[in-house]
Design a protein around this motif. Structure first.
Motif, PDB file in Angstrom:
ATOM      1  N   TYR A 163       0.091  14.543  -1.641  1.00 44.13           N
ATOM      2  CA  TYR A 163       0.944  13.409  -1.332  1.00 44.13           C
ATOM      3  C   TYR A 163       0.304  12.166  -1.936  1.00 44.13           C
ATOM      4  CZ  TYR A 163       3.866  10.354   1.656  1.00 44.13           C
ATOM      5  OH  TYR A 163       4.754   9.428   2.149  1.00 44.13           O
ATOM      6  N   ASN A 164       0.984  11.568  -2.918  1.00 39.58           N
ATOM      7  CA  ASN A 164       0.511  10.311  -3.472  1.00 39.58           C
ATOM      8  C   ASN A 164       1.645   9.312  -3.432  1.00 39.58           C
ATOM      9  OD1 ASN A 164      -0.175   8.173  -5.448  1.00 39.58           O
ATOM     10  ND2 ASN A 164      -1.999   9.442  -5.733  1.00 39.58           N
ATOM     11  N   LEU A 165       1.379   8.149  -2.848  1.00 43.88           N
ATOM     12  CA  LEU A 165       2.449   7.174  -2.619  1.00 43.88           C
ATOM     13  C   LEU A 165       3.057   6.655  -3.916  1.00 43.88           C
ATOM     14  CD1 LEU A 165       1.021   5.028   0.306  1.00 43.88           C
ATOM     15  CD2 LEU A 165       2.876   6.672   0.397  1.00 43.88           C
ATOM     16  N   THR A 166       2.271   6.630  -4.992  1.00 47.83           N
ATOM     17  CA  THR A 166       2.782   6.039  -6.224  1.00 47.83           C
ATOM     18  C   THR A 166       3.360   7.087  -7.170  1.00 47.83           C
ATOM     19  OG1 THR A 166       0.530   6.142  -7.033  1.00 47.83           O
ATOM     20  CG2 THR A 166       1.311   4.006  -6.253  1.00 47.83           C
ATOM     21  N   ASN A 167       3.094   8.351  -6.884  1.00 47.82           N
ATOM     22  CA  ASN A 167       3.539   9.383  -7.805  1.00 47.82           C
ATOM     23  C   ASN A 167       4.298  10.490  -7.079  1.00 47.82           C
ATOM     24  OD1 ASN A 167       3.910  11.214  -9.805  1.00 47.82           O
ATOM     25  ND2 ASN A 167       1.767  11.253 -10.482  1.00 47.82           N
ATOM     26  N   PRO A 168       5.638  10.372  -7.032  1.00 44.12           N
ATOM     27  CA  PRO A 168       6.427  11.359  -6.292  1.00 44.12           C
ATOM     28  C   PRO A 168       6.374  12.748  -6.928  1.00 44.12           C
ATOM     29  CG  PRO A 168       7.851   9.676  -7.289  1.00 44.12           C
ATOM     30  CD  PRO A 168       6.447   9.314  -7.630  1.00 44.12           C
ATOM     31  N   ALA A 169       5.906  12.821  -8.178  1.00 45.01           N
ATOM     32  CA  ALA A 169       5.807  14.137  -8.820  1.00 45.01           C
ATOM     33  C   ALA A 169       4.751  14.998  -8.131  1.00 45.01           C
ATOM     34  CB  ALA A 169       5.467  13.968 -10.296  1.00 45.01           C
ATOM     35  N   ILE A 170       3.788  14.331  -7.470  1.00 43.39           N
ATOM     36  CA  ILE A 170       2.764  15.075  -6.755  1.00 43.39           C
ATOM     37  C   ILE A 170       3.277  15.381  -5.355  1.00 43.39           C
ATOM     38  CG2 ILE A 170       0.384  15.027  -5.901  1.00 43.39           C
ATOM     39  CD1 ILE A 170      -0.230  12.967  -8.033  1.00 43.39           C
ATOM     40  N   ALA A 177      -5.916   3.661  -3.738  1.00 41.03           N
ATOM     41  CA  ALA A 177      -5.571   4.722  -4.681  1.00 41.03           C
ATOM     42  C   ALA A 177      -4.296   5.465  -4.259  1.00 41.03           C
ATOM     43  CB  ALA A 177      -6.725   5.713  -4.806  1.00 41.03           C
ATOM     44  N   PHE A 178      -3.805   5.174  -3.070  1.00 37.98           N
ATOM     45  CA  PHE A 178      -2.571   5.783  -2.539  1.00 37.98           C
ATOM     46  C   PHE A 178      -2.618   7.301  -2.475  1.00 37.98           C
ATOM     47  CE2 PHE A 178      -1.238   1.692  -4.356  1.00 37.98           C
ATOM     48  CZ  PHE A 178      -0.844   1.084  -3.181  1.00 37.98           C
ATOM     49  N   ASN A 179      -3.848   7.844  -2.382  1.00 35.79           N
ATOM     50  CA  ASN A 179      -3.996   9.281  -2.283  1.00 35.79           C
ATOM     51  C   ASN A 179      -3.990   9.677  -0.805  1.00 35.79           C
ATOM     52  OD1 ASN A 179      -4.791  11.923  -2.233  1.00 35.79           O
ATOM     53  ND2 ASN A 179      -6.633  11.628  -3.464  1.00 35.79           N
ATOM     54  N   VAL A 180      -2.798   9.905  -0.273  1.00 32.93           N
ATOM     55  CA  VAL A 180      -2.653  10.150   1.155  1.00 32.93           C
ATOM     56  C   VAL A 180      -3.356  11.441   1.574  1.00 32.93           C
ATOM     57  CG1 VAL A 180      -0.989  10.660   2.964  1.00 32.93           C
ATOM     58  CG2 VAL A 180      -0.550   8.808   1.365  1.00 32.93           C
ATOM     59  N   GLY A 181      -3.161  12.488   0.772  1.00 36.18           N
ATOM     60  CA  GLY A 181      -3.755  13.780   1.111  1.00 36.18           C
ATOM     61  C   GLY A 181      -5.270  13.701   1.208  1.00 36.18           C
ATOM     62  N   ILE A 189      -0.426   5.808  10.664  1.00 33.27           N
ATOM     63  CA  ILE A 189       0.035   4.567  11.299  1.00 33.27           C
ATOM     64  C   ILE A 189       0.617   3.632  10.242  1.00 33.27           C
ATOM     65  CG2 ILE A 189      -0.691   2.508  12.596  1.00 33.27           C
ATOM     66  CD1 ILE A 189      -1.176   4.568  14.512  1.00 33.27           C
ATOM     67  N   TYR A 190      -0.075   3.543   9.111  1.00 32.85           N
ATOM     68  CA  TYR A 190       0.402   2.680   8.034  1.00 32.85           C
ATOM     69  C   TYR A 190       1.774   3.140   7.545  1.00 32.85           C
ATOM     70  CZ  TYR A 190       0.568   0.265   3.528  1.00 32.85           C
ATOM     71  OH  TYR A 190       0.959  -0.507   2.474  1.00 32.85           O
ATOM     72  N   LEU A 191       1.900   4.455   7.312  1.00 33.78           N
ATOM     73  CA  LEU A 191       3.181   4.972   6.805  1.00 33.78           C
ATOM     74  C   LEU A 191       4.289   4.808   7.843  1.00 33.78           C
ATOM     75  CD1 LEU A 191       1.998   8.214   4.974  1.00 33.78           C
ATOM     76  CD2 LEU A 191       2.695   6.022   3.967  1.00 33.78           C
ATOM     77  N   PHE A 192       3.936   5.049   9.099  1.00 33.13           N
ATOM     78  CA  PHE A 192       4.929   4.893  10.168  1.00 33.13           C
ATOM     79  C   PHE A 192       5.407   3.439  10.241  1.00 33.13           C
ATOM     80  CE2 PHE A 192       5.890   3.815  14.620  1.00 33.13           C
ATOM     81  CZ  PHE A 192       6.947   4.682  14.837  1.00 33.13           C
ATOM     82  N   ALA A 193       4.436   2.518  10.247  1.00 34.62           N
ATOM     83  CA  ALA A 193       4.793   1.101  10.319  1.00 34.62           C
ATOM     84  C   ALA A 193       5.661   0.705   9.130  1.00 34.62           C
ATOM     85  CB  ALA A 193       3.527   0.241  10.363  1.00 34.62           C
ATOM     86  N   ARG A 194       5.350   1.249   7.954  1.00 35.05           N
ATOM     87  CA  ARG A 194       6.126   0.923   6.767  1.00 35.05           C
ATOM     88  C   ARG A 194       7.545   1.464   6.885  1.00 35.05           C
ATOM     89  NH1 ARG A 194       5.168   3.230   0.802  1.00 35.05           N
ATOM     90  NH2 ARG A 194       6.065   4.967   1.941  1.00 35.05           N
TER      91      ARG A 194
END
Lengths: 301, 273
Positions: free
Chosen positions: A51-58, A267-271, B124-129
């Protein structure tokens, strides 16, 4: 006092059945349950997906991959080491100094209550303020007060955040947390009864002997509590790093908290960030269980 | 004769020196806030100077300063009121009508406080967003309320525990209702305890700097975030930083001085009294 309380307890408990306390307790419990369980499950879930917030391809299921990458990443070990280093150094400084200061403040001297107010004041300064005034007004290598003092004494200049980044953060955190340790140890010391002290006096114990053999053992429990509380807070040092070094130079002052912040919100690397989050939670849980045991012993319900 | 009956000059001197050293950074900041920008960075440091209020007027005239300050006030007091409303009934019930589960409930609440914020930052961040609470006062109020709820329940619980049970029972026997007993007898008795709990909660929320930095950008950003904006490398505005810092810490410093006794109880969950 305790005898009457003990006698009253079973009676109250019997009568307590008539009062339905559920509606009073339920809101707090429900909210805290939701607040602690849902994000926890979410963190574990995110740590198992790509899961990457900036790259939906991932996207897709990652299984243990996030953990695999994390455990192969030297940044994790460096962050863990930095976290532990910061916690241990601040603990040693604050508890050591606080024990001595608490002992001194147990003596009578003029203006004691004013001195105590000055002593505890740093605790009420918001972290961003304390970090910035230390970084600029005091520790700045050109215009800072400390640089001017060392220069005037002929020692040259210390570039704190470039040459001693971790020590600098530790110094700021110690300034903030010494009052906390001091206040709690002083409170604990005030419950030491006068007779014990007088007995030590009569036996000819000097101030050092009184400190090490009477006062320090008496503060033991409070020291354990301070250690646990400070550890919990210090593992999460964030603002001080955020406004002074941003985790640098390099990764020098990146602790686990800051590493997760960088992975998640920079880095928006959620995973990957969530996998590190799970590790932080496990670490804190180990500490929490010890803390709960200490507090639980004293809790009379 | 006891050692402590008379003044102890050596201990006093060391204690005073340590206290002055600890307070010095705050004193130095307040001093710098009355200097000019040039004076604040001067070496050797200016000790004698003509004080100016320029920094304060400049900070106060910045349109956004008041919005930051208002956010701090609204968020810390809002979260405190909300936390008290939820926690007072719970603490009352647990202190006066304990059940088999009370002890484990309290300890469980304590353990939730031990959860590291950063561990739940992402959800929490994603939920709030996703629900539009990012960068809103409401979001921050809810966050702080949840964050401090365990401390508030615990602290109130320890105060309620100290109330004389006999008075409550006497009222109930005399035919007063639960509600009357609570509002007319109990509340006045525990008011000081509730006040110090509220004070501690305001202090903790006012100074909180993890969620405020991560969940707000501008609209709901409190003073912690405003001060953090001074860390930007361009230019050294030390005098203005000092003035802004002085205004940000002064009210809470006074609050802290008043609540120092009760603070220990709140921060150690009653483990040290």
């Amino acid at each position: 006092m305790s005898a009457t309380a003990a006698a009253a307890a079973p009676r109250r408990r019997k009568g307590g059945g008539k009062v339905n306390t559920l509606p009073m307790v339920a809101p707090s419990v429900t909210l805290l349950l939701a607040f602690s369980i849902i994000p926890l499950i979410a963190t574990v879930y995110f740590s198992l997906i790509r899961y990457n917030l900036t790259n939906p391809a991932i996207h897709g299921f990652a299984g243990y991959k996030n953990y695999l990458y994390l455990f192969k990443d030297p940044a994790l070990y460096s962050a863990l080491y930095t976290s532990v280093q910061m916690v241990v150094e601040v603990l040693v400084i604050t508890i050591g100094a606080a024990a001595i200061l608490a002992s001194l403040f147990e003596q009578r001297f003029p203006g004691r209550s004013i001195a105590r107010i000055l002593m505890i004041s740093p605790f009420f300064v918001m972290p961003t303020v304390s970090a910035l005034i230390w970084k600029n007004l005091l520790m700045h290598p050109v215009n800072g007060l400390i640089a001017w003092i060392t220069r005037s004494l002929g020692f040259g200049v210390i570039d704190f955040f470039a040459d001693w980044p971790v020590t600098s953060v530790v110094l700021i955190a110690s300034w903030q947390w010494l009052p906390f340790a001091f206040l709690i140890l002083l409170t604990a010391l005030q419950s030491l009864d006068e007779e014990t002290r007088e007995a030590a006096d009569l036996d000819g114990a000097g101030p050092l002997a009184v400190f090490f053999f009477v006062e320090l053992p008496h503060m033991g429990r409070a020291i354990a509590v301070v250690t646990m509380m400070e550890t919990i807070f210090l593992l999460s040092i964030f603002a001080e790093i955020y406004v002074t070094t941003s985790g640098g130079p390099g990764d020098a002052t990146t602790n686990l908290t800051f590493l997760i912040y960088k992975r998640a919100l920079l880095a928006f690397n959620v995973g990957g960030a969530s996998a590190a989050g799970v590790i932080a939670i496990i670490l804190a849980n180990i500490l929490a269980s010890i803390m709960v045991r200490i507090v639980g012993k004293r809790l009379d319900v | 004769m006891s050692l402590r009956a008379k003044s102890h000059p050596v201990a006093g001197t060391i204690a005073w020196l340590a206290s002055l050293l600890m307070f010095f950074p705050i004193f130095w900041t307040v001093l710098a806030s009355f200097k000019t920008e040039l004076g604040a960075i001067a070496t050797p440091p200016e000790l004698i100077f003509t004080p100016t209020l320029e920094n304060y007027t400049e900070i106060l005239s910045r349109a956004d300063y008041l919005s930051f300050a208002m956010n701090s006030v609204v968020v810390s007091f809002g979260s405190t009121v909300l936390a008290l409303l939820i926690a007072v009934p719970a603490a009352y019930a647990m202190a006066f009508y304990p059940t088999k589960r009370t002890r484990s409930t309290l300890l469980w609440m304590l353990s939730t406080k031990m959860l590291p914020s950063v561990g739940v930052l992402v959800p929490i961040y994603l939920f709030a967003r996703n629900v539009g609470l990012l960068d809103t006062r409401t979001g921050l109020i809810l966050m702080y309320m949840l964050m401090n709820l365990p401390i508030v329940v615990w602290m109130l619980f320890t105060f309620f525990k100290e109330m004389p049970k006999a008075i409550i029972e006497a009222c109930l026997i005399d035919g007063a209702s639960q509600w009357q007993t609570i509002t007319m007898i109990l509340l006045p008795l525990v008011l000081p305890g509730i006040a110090s709990t509220a004070l501690l909660n305001v202090i903790l929320s006012w100074n909180e700097a993890f969620w405020s930095l991560n969940l707000t950008a501008h609209d709901a950003a409190p003073l912690t975030a405003f001060i953090a904006s001074f860390s930007a490398p361009q230019g050294l505005f030390w005098a203005k930083l000092s003035a802004a810092s002085t205004m940000a810490i002064a009210p809470i410093l006074v609050f802290g001085w008043f609540s120092q006794r009760q603070l220990v109880r709140g921060l150690t969950f009653g483990a040290v009294k």
